[in-house]
Write a protein that holds these residues in place. Structure first.
Motif, PDB file in Angstrom:
ATOM      1  N   ILE A 123       5.308  -0.328   9.163  1.00  0.00           N
ATOM      2  CA  ILE A 123       6.444  -0.775   9.975  1.00  0.00           C
ATOM      3  C   ILE A 123       7.308   0.446  10.260  1.00  0.00           C
ATOM      4  CG2 ILE A 123       8.429  -2.308  10.116  1.00  0.00           C
ATOM      5  CD1 ILE A 123       7.057  -4.049   7.949  1.00  0.00           C
ATOM      6  N   ARG A 124       7.454   0.767  11.530  1.00  0.00           N
ATOM      7  CA  ARG A 124       8.242   1.934  11.933  1.00  0.00           C
ATOM      8  C   ARG A 124       9.717   1.535  12.030  1.00  0.00           C
ATOM      9  NH1 ARG A 124       5.753   6.030  14.519  1.00  0.00           N
ATOM     10  NH2 ARG A 124       7.310   6.099  16.200  1.00  0.00           N
ATOM     11  N   VAL A 125      10.576   2.294  11.354  1.00  0.00           N
ATOM     12  CA  VAL A 125      11.990   1.917  11.238  1.00  0.00           C
ATOM     13  C   VAL A 125      12.897   3.052  11.694  1.00  0.00           C
ATOM     14  CG1 VAL A 125      13.829   1.303   9.596  1.00  0.00           C
ATOM     15  CG2 VAL A 125      11.559   0.291   9.363  1.00  0.00           C
ATOM     16  N   LEU A 126      13.950   2.684  12.426  1.00  0.00           N
ATOM     17  CA  LEU A 126      15.047   3.600  12.757  1.00  0.00           C
ATOM     18  C   LEU A 126      16.245   3.207  11.907  1.00  0.00           C
ATOM     19  CD1 LEU A 126      16.678   5.397  15.210  1.00  0.00           C
ATOM     20  CD2 LEU A 126      17.633   3.122  15.421  1.00  0.00           C
ATOM     21  N   LEU A 127      16.941   4.194  11.329  1.00  0.00           N
ATOM     22  CA  LEU A 127      18.174   3.954  10.581  1.00  0.00           C
ATOM     23  C   LEU A 127      19.345   4.574  11.325  1.00  0.00           C
ATOM     24  CD1 LEU A 127      17.297   4.737   6.846  1.00  0.00           C
ATOM     25  CD2 LEU A 127      17.750   2.503   7.882  1.00  0.00           C
ATOM     26  N   ILE A 138      25.001   7.462   2.886  1.00  0.00           N
ATOM     27  CA  ILE A 138      24.401   6.121   2.884  1.00  0.00           C
ATOM     28  C   ILE A 138      23.083   6.126   3.649  1.00  0.00           C
ATOM     29  CG2 ILE A 138      24.675   3.761   3.760  1.00  0.00           C
ATOM     30  CD1 ILE A 138      27.640   4.001   3.013  1.00  0.00           C
ATOM     31  N   ARG A 139      23.088   6.753   4.824  1.00  0.00           N
ATOM     32  CA  ARG A 139      21.874   6.776   5.661  1.00  0.00           C
ATOM     33  C   ARG A 139      20.712   7.456   4.928  1.00  0.00           C
ATOM     34  NH1 ARG A 139      23.762   9.540   9.508  1.00  0.00           N
ATOM     35  NH2 ARG A 139      22.602  11.447   9.132  1.00  0.00           N
ATOM     36  N   VAL A 140      20.993   8.601   4.316  1.00  0.00           N
ATOM     37  CA  VAL A 140      19.950   9.353   3.605  1.00  0.00           C
ATOM     38  C   VAL A 140      19.457   8.560   2.383  1.00  0.00           C
ATOM     39  CG1 VAL A 140      19.510  11.443   2.265  1.00  0.00           C
ATOM     40  CG2 VAL A 140      20.722  11.588   4.450  1.00  0.00           C
ATOM     41  N   ALA A 141      20.390   7.910   1.677  1.00  0.00           N
ATOM     42  CA  ALA A 141      20.011   7.122   0.497  1.00  0.00           C
ATOM     43  C   ALA A 141      19.137   5.936   0.883  1.00  0.00           C
ATOM     44  CB  ALA A 141      21.259   6.645  -0.242  1.00  0.00           C
ATOM     45  N   VAL A 142      19.507   5.239   1.959  1.00  0.00           N
ATOM     46  CA  VAL A 142      18.713   4.093   2.408  1.00  0.00           C
ATOM     47  C   VAL A 142      17.336   4.563   2.876  1.00  0.00           C
ATOM     48  CG1 VAL A 142      18.548   2.269   4.158  1.00  0.00           C
ATOM     49  CG2 VAL A 142      20.704   2.653   2.979  1.00  0.00           C
ATOM     50  N   ALA A 143      17.292   5.694   3.580  1.00  0.00           N
ATOM     51  CA  ALA A 143      16.009   6.241   4.036  1.00  0.00           C
ATOM     52  C   ALA A 143      15.116   6.567   2.838  1.00  0.00           C
ATOM     53  CB  ALA A 143      16.237   7.484   4.892  1.00  0.00           C
ATOM     54  N   ALA A 144      15.712   7.130   1.791  1.00  0.00           N
ATOM     55  CA  ALA A 144      14.936   7.480   0.596  1.00  0.00           C
ATOM     56  C   ALA A 144      14.391   6.224  -0.085  1.00  0.00           C
ATOM     57  CB  ALA A 144      15.799   8.277  -0.376  1.00  0.00           C
ATOM     58  N   LEU A 145      15.219   5.176  -0.176  1.00  0.00           N
ATOM     59  CA  LEU A 145      14.769   3.921  -0.780  1.00  0.00           C
ATOM     60  C   LEU A 145      13.637   3.298   0.023  1.00  0.00           C
ATOM     61  CD1 LEU A 145      18.085   2.178  -1.906  1.00  0.00           C
ATOM     62  CD2 LEU A 145      16.190   2.878  -3.364  1.00  0.00           C
ATOM     63  N   LEU A 146      13.806   3.269   1.347  1.00  0.00           N
ATOM     64  CA  LEU A 146      12.764   2.677   2.187  1.00  0.00           C
ATOM     65  C   LEU A 146      11.489   3.516   2.153  1.00  0.00           C
ATOM     66  CD1 LEU A 146      14.833   1.460   5.273  1.00  0.00           C
ATOM     67  CD2 LEU A 146      13.892   0.073   3.409  1.00  0.00           C
ATOM     68  N   GLY A 147      11.655   4.823   1.951  1.00  0.00           N
ATOM     69  CA  GLY A 147      10.498   5.707   1.879  1.00  0.00           C
ATOM     70  C   GLY A 147       9.593   5.415   0.695  1.00  0.00           C
ATOM     71  N   ALA A 179      19.940   8.139  13.017  1.00  0.00           N
ATOM     72  CA  ALA A 179      20.996   8.423  13.986  1.00  0.00           C
ATOM     73  C   ALA A 179      22.349   8.252  13.308  1.00  0.00           C
ATOM     74  CB  ALA A 179      20.885   7.485  15.190  1.00  0.00           C
ATOM     75  N   ALA A 180      23.326   9.052  13.747  1.00  0.00           N
ATOM     76  CA  ALA A 180      24.656   9.020  13.128  1.00  0.00           C
ATOM     77  C   ALA A 180      25.698   8.319  13.989  1.00  0.00           C
ATOM     78  CB  ALA A 180      25.126  10.446  12.829  1.00  0.00           C
ATOM     79  N   ARG A 236      10.382   4.693  19.424  1.00  0.00           N
ATOM     80  CA  ARG A 236       9.800   3.357  19.539  1.00  0.00           C
ATOM     81  C   ARG A 236       9.567   2.687  18.180  1.00  0.00           C
ATOM     82  NH1 ARG A 236       8.785   2.674  24.629  1.00  0.00           N
ATOM     83  NH2 ARG A 236       7.336   0.948  24.403  1.00  0.00           N
ATOM     84  N   PRO A 237      10.626   2.535  17.369  1.00  0.00           N
ATOM     85  CA  PRO A 237      10.456   1.850  16.086  1.00  0.00           C
ATOM     86  C   PRO A 237      10.209   0.353  16.287  1.00  0.00           C
ATOM     87  CG  PRO A 237      12.777   2.208  16.512  1.00  0.00           C
ATOM     88  CD  PRO A 237      12.027   2.924  17.603  1.00  0.00           C
ATOM     89  N   ASP A 238       9.635  -0.270  15.260  1.00  0.00           N
ATOM     90  CA  ASP A 238       9.451  -1.719  15.273  1.00  0.00           C
ATOM     91  C   ASP A 238      10.750  -2.432  14.904  1.00  0.00           C
ATOM     92  OD1 ASP A 238       6.560  -1.558  15.684  1.00  0.00           O
ATOM     93  OD2 ASP A 238       6.505  -0.796  13.626  1.00  0.00           O
ATOM     94  N   VAL A 239      11.525  -1.782  14.022  1.00  0.00           N
ATOM     95  CA  VAL A 239      12.775  -2.365  13.538  1.00  0.00           C
ATOM     96  C   VAL A 239      13.859  -1.288  13.550  1.00  0.00           C
ATOM     97  CG1 VAL A 239      13.939  -3.481  11.576  1.00  0.00           C
ATOM     98  CG2 VAL A 239      11.524  -3.981  12.036  1.00  0.00           C
ATOM     99  N   ALA A 240      15.039  -1.635  14.058  1.00  0.00           N
ATOM    100  CA  ALA A 240      16.201  -0.741  14.003  1.00  0.00           C
ATOM    101  C   ALA A 240      17.204  -1.339  13.024  1.00  0.00           C
ATOM    102  CB  ALA A 240      16.829  -0.583  15.379  1.00  0.00           C
ATOM    103  N   VAL A 241      17.593  -0.548  12.029  1.00  0.00           N
ATOM    104  CA  VAL A 241      18.611  -0.972  11.066  1.00  0.00           C
ATOM    105  C   VAL A 241      19.876  -0.215  11.432  1.00  0.00           C
ATOM    106  CG1 VAL A 241      19.267  -1.059   8.635  1.00  0.00           C
ATOM    107  CG2 VAL A 241      16.859  -1.366   9.281  1.00  0.00           C
ATOM    108  N   VAL A 242      20.902  -0.947  11.896  1.00  0.00           N
ATOM    109  CA  VAL A 242      22.102  -0.292  12.423  1.00  0.00           C
ATOM    110  C   VAL A 242      23.347  -0.749  11.671  1.00  0.00           C
ATOM    111  CG1 VAL A 242      21.049  -0.055  14.716  1.00  0.00           C
ATOM    112  CG2 VAL A 242      22.475  -2.027  14.251  1.00  0.00           C
ATOM    113  N   ASP A 243      24.222   0.203  11.416  1.00  0.00           N
ATOM    114  CA  ASP A 243      25.500  -0.095  10.769  1.00  0.00           C
ATOM    115  C   ASP A 243      26.384  -0.847  11.759  1.00  0.00           C
ATOM    116  OD1 ASP A 243      27.540  -0.087   8.890  1.00  0.00           O
ATOM    117  OD2 ASP A 243      28.267   1.885   9.459  1.00  0.00           O
ATOM    118  N   LEU A 244      27.183  -1.771  11.242  1.00  0.00           N
ATOM    119  CA  LEU A 244      28.085  -2.537  12.103  1.00  0.00           C
ATOM    120  C   LEU A 244      29.124  -1.635  12.752  1.00  0.00           C
ATOM    121  CD1 LEU A 244      29.072  -5.317  13.133  1.00  0.00           C
ATOM    122  CD2 LEU A 244      30.495  -5.442  11.087  1.00  0.00           C
ATOM    123  N   GLU A 245      29.684  -0.697  11.972  1.00  0.00           N
ATOM    124  CA  GLU A 245      30.767   0.144  12.482  1.00  0.00           C
ATOM    125  C   GLU A 245      30.282   1.577  12.622  1.00  0.00           C
ATOM    126  OE1 GLU A 245      34.129  -0.412   9.941  1.00  0.00           O
ATOM    127  OE2 GLU A 245      34.411  -2.486  10.572  1.00  0.00           O
TER     128      GLU A 245
END
Length: 201
Positions: free
Chosen positions: A2-6, A13-22, A33-34, A47-56
């Protein structure tokens, strides 16, 4: 895989979540993306399958990113992450096309499970936020009151609002005053925040 964009403007937070998902055998974080505009650009490029985006996020918030991705790449499922989600945000995110809504305080493996679920065509909403959303009161404001409050939220003078909505300045003042009174707010700014938090704006 599953290809994911964070997308999150907080690097840690972004790097930590990427490491966990890795650590997940079936998930590959293909882009990060920041800010909101970068999230849209990276989604089109990778072209990710899922984009995980912060609300703010700066530029475009998570709800605006969700709406834009629904328009330009509808096959990409969007999961909105939030540090302090309110029921109104949940309603707005789902209306914009989000398939998942997850608090940042969720257990480590929960996000991976949500990614798998939305990738398979399902949906996920945090149960406590869903329960709160079901008990939200109906909007007490008329469409005109909402319209004038939305314009006033950005600091537009009454005369400018009156021209935009083709009403007299007195009528605009009456609508704004009614909105403030109905929402029990101290002023227009507080009324705008209350309406937005409840998902009415």
């Amino acid at each position: 895989m599953i290809r994911v964009l964070l997308a999150d403007d907080e690097d840690l937070i972004r790097v930590a979540v990427a490491a966990l998902l890795g650590l997940e055998p079936d998930i590959d974080v293909v882009a990060q993306a920041a800010d909101g505009p970068s999230a849209v650009t990276a989604t089109l490029a990778h072209r990710p399958d899922v984009a995980v985006v912060d609300l703010e996020m700066p530029g475009l918030d998570g709800i605006a990113v969700t709406a834009e991705l629904a328009r330009v790449r509808p096959e990409c499922a969007v999961v909105v992450l939030t540090g302090h989600g309110r029921p109104g945000h949940l309603r707005q995110a789902l209306t914009a096309g989000a398939r998942g809504f997850v608090p940042k305080g969720s257990p480590g493996g929960a996000l991976a499970d949500v990614i798998r679920r939305v990738h398979a065509g399902g949906r996920y909403v945090d149960p406590s936020l869903a329960a709160d959303a079901l008990t939200l009161p109906a909007c007490p404001l008329t469409p005109r009151e909402l319209e004038t409050l939305r314009l006033a939220e950005f600091g537009a003078p009454v005369a400018v609002i009156a021209r935009r909505v083709h009403l007299s300045t007195g009528t605009v003042r009456n609508h704004l005053s009614a909105a403030v009174q109905k929402l029990g707010a101290a002023d227009r700014a507080e009324a705008g925040r209350t309406a937005r938090d409840n998902g009415w704006l």
